[in-house]
Design a protein around this motif. Structure first.
Motif, short mmCIF file in Angstrom:
data_model
loop_
_atom_site.label_atom_id
_atom_site.label_comp_id
_atom_site.label_asym_id
_atom_site.label_seq_id
_atom_site.Cartn_x
_atom_site.Cartn_y
_atom_site.Cartn_z
N GLN A 55 1.07 -1.20 0.03
CA GLN A 55 -0.01 0.08 0.13
C GLN A 55 0.79 1.37 -0.08
O GLN A 55 0.42 2.10 -0.50
CB GLN A 55 -1.06 0.11 1.38
N ARG A 56 1.92 1.22 0.86
CA ARG A 56 2.90 2.40 0.72
C ARG A 56 3.60 2.60 -0.76
O ARG A 56 3.43 3.78 -1.00
CB ARG A 56 4.13 2.05 1.88
N LEU A 57 3.85 1.66 -1.20
CA LEU A 57 4.26 1.61 -2.55
C LEU A 57 3.44 1.96 -3.54
O LEU A 57 3.71 2.98 -4.41
CB LEU A 57 5.03 0.42 -3.06
N THR A 58 2.33 1.46 -3.47
CA THR A 58 0.95 2.02 -4.45
C THR A 58 0.85 3.59 -4.10
O THR A 58 0.62 4.37 -5.05
CB THR A 58 -0.26 0.90 -4.02
N ASP A 59 0.68 3.92 -3.11
CA ASP A 59 0.20 5.32 -2.76
C ASP A 59 1.51 6.22 -3.45
O ASP A 59 1.21 7.41 -4.04
CB ASP A 59 0.34 5.53 -1.02
N PHE A 60 2.87 5.82 -3.10
CA PHE A 60 3.76 6.59 -3.78
C PHE A 60 3.68 6.55 -5.26
O PHE A 60 3.81 7.59 -5.92
CB PHE A 60 5.16 5.96 -3.44
N VAL A 92 5.71 -4.14 -8.94
CA VAL A 92 4.24 -4.18 -8.48
C VAL A 92 3.32 -3.17 -8.95
O VAL A 92 3.69 -2.09 -9.29
CB VAL A 92 4.17 -3.71 -6.84
N ARG A 93 2.21 -3.68 -9.34
CA ARG A 93 1.12 -2.73 -9.99
C ARG A 93 0.41 -1.98 -9.07
O ARG A 93 0.09 -2.60 -8.04
CB ARG A 93 0.18 -3.45 -10.90
N PRO A 94 0.03 -0.60 -8.96
CA PRO A 94 -0.74 -0.03 -8.19
C PRO A 94 -2.02 -0.91 -7.76
O PRO A 94 -2.71 -1.34 -8.72
CB PRO A 94 -0.99 1.25 -8.58
N ARG A 109 3.49 9.89 -7.66
CA ARG A 109 4.52 10.15 -8.52
C ARG A 109 3.88 9.87 -10.04
O ARG A 109 4.33 10.66 -10.91
CB ARG A 109 5.58 9.33 -8.45
N ALA A 110 3.38 8.85 -10.49
CA ALA A 110 2.52 8.51 -11.69
C ALA A 110 3.66 8.55 -12.59
O ALA A 110 3.57 9.16 -13.77
CB ALA A 110 1.29 9.45 -11.89
N ARG A 128 -3.60 5.08 -11.07
CA ARG A 128 -2.70 5.56 -12.20
C ARG A 128 -1.20 5.24 -11.81
O ARG A 128 -0.91 5.61 -10.80
CB ARG A 128 -2.98 6.72 -12.69
N GLY A 129 -0.88 4.23 -12.52
CA GLY A 129 0.74 4.17 -12.20
C GLY A 129 1.34 3.94 -13.47
O GLY A 129 1.20 4.77 -14.26
N ALA A 130 2.56 3.53 -13.55
CA ALA A 130 3.66 3.51 -14.71
C ALA A 130 2.92 2.80 -15.79
O ALA A 130 2.20 1.77 -15.57
CB ALA A 130 4.88 2.75 -14.33
N ARG A 131 2.90 3.38 -16.82
CA ARG A 131 2.45 2.67 -18.23
C ARG A 131 3.25 1.48 -18.60
O ARG A 131 2.79 0.58 -18.91
CB ARG A 131 2.78 3.64 -19.31
N ARG A 132 4.69 1.60 -18.25
CA ARG A 132 5.72 0.58 -18.65
C ARG A 132 6.62 0.29 -17.49
O ARG A 132 7.04 1.16 -16.57
CB ARG A 132 6.37 0.91 -19.87
N ARG A 133 6.90 -0.83 -17.24
CA ARG A 133 8.03 -1.15 -16.38
C ARG A 133 9.13 -1.97 -17.15
O ARG A 133 8.99 -2.71 -18.07
CB ARG A 133 7.39 -2.21 -15.33
N LEU A 134 10.32 -1.75 -16.92
CA LEU A 134 11.36 -2.22 -17.37
C LEU A 134 12.53 -2.81 -16.59
O LEU A 134 12.82 -2.10 -15.53
CB LEU A 134 12.13 -0.88 -18.18
#
Length: 186
Positions: free
Chosen positions: A123-128, A161-163, A132-133, A168-174
């Protein structure tokens, strides 16, 4: 001798090469310790400095379990010194910095315990991520964490991790393995 007058000569000219990540405007790099950015410094320099993406670094620990190798020592303590060095490194990349205080060497179980459980950490990471988005999250490959360090692997897992709750989170992860494929190296 190269001299310039601010505003006359741009010290970071527009790159001639195509962007590394077309369409990406913001990037979040997730690392475990202050100094982990050196393992991806060429990529960070290209995207943060040359391509001028909006870069932000999330470093999960203060590196307190490391060894002080400075001849002058690490006063008042190693975590304070490494945190200050991380702030300097982020500034050199023109990046923002968020430095968490999860226990160095704790890996995922220790980080979960320090956060009040798995769900609380996520949850902490999701909130972050929601705040930031970033368009792109860059992290080590969770299979080996670039150096097989447990904290690196755990940071990479968190970077993937996906939010929660449709945020709204990152569109892509690499991952670094994706970078090697992209650049043609193995």
């Amino acid at each position: 001798l190269l001299t310039f007058t601010p505003g006359i000569l741009d010290p970071l000219p527009t790159p001639a090469a195509p962007p590394l990540f077309p369409g990406v405007r913001s990037l979040l790099w997730v690392g475990a310790h202050p100094d982990d950015e050196v393992l991806v410094a060429p990529v960070l320099a290209k995207v943060c400095l040359l391509e001028r993406l909006d870069c932000h670094f999330l470093v999960l620990t203060r590196g307190e379990a490391g060894v002080c190798l400075r001849p002058e020592g690490c006063l008042p303590d190693l975590a304070t010194v490494r945190s200050a060095e991380m702030q300097q490194a982020a500034a050199l990349f023109g990046a923002g910095l968020t430095l968490w205080t999860l226990p160095d060497g704790g890996h995922l179980p220790g980080w979960e315990a320090a956060s009040g459980g798995h769900e609380a950490l996520i949850q902490r990471l999701t909130d972050f991520l929601r705040d930031r988005a970033p368009d792109l999250i860059l992290a080590f490959d969770p299979r080996h964490g670039a150096t097989c360090h447990g904290d690196h692997r755990a940071a990479a897992e968190l970077g993937a991790v996906r939010p929660l709750h449709g945020g709204r989170g990152a569109r892509r992860r690499l991952r670094d393995a994706d970078l090697r494929r992209r650049s043609g190296s193995r």
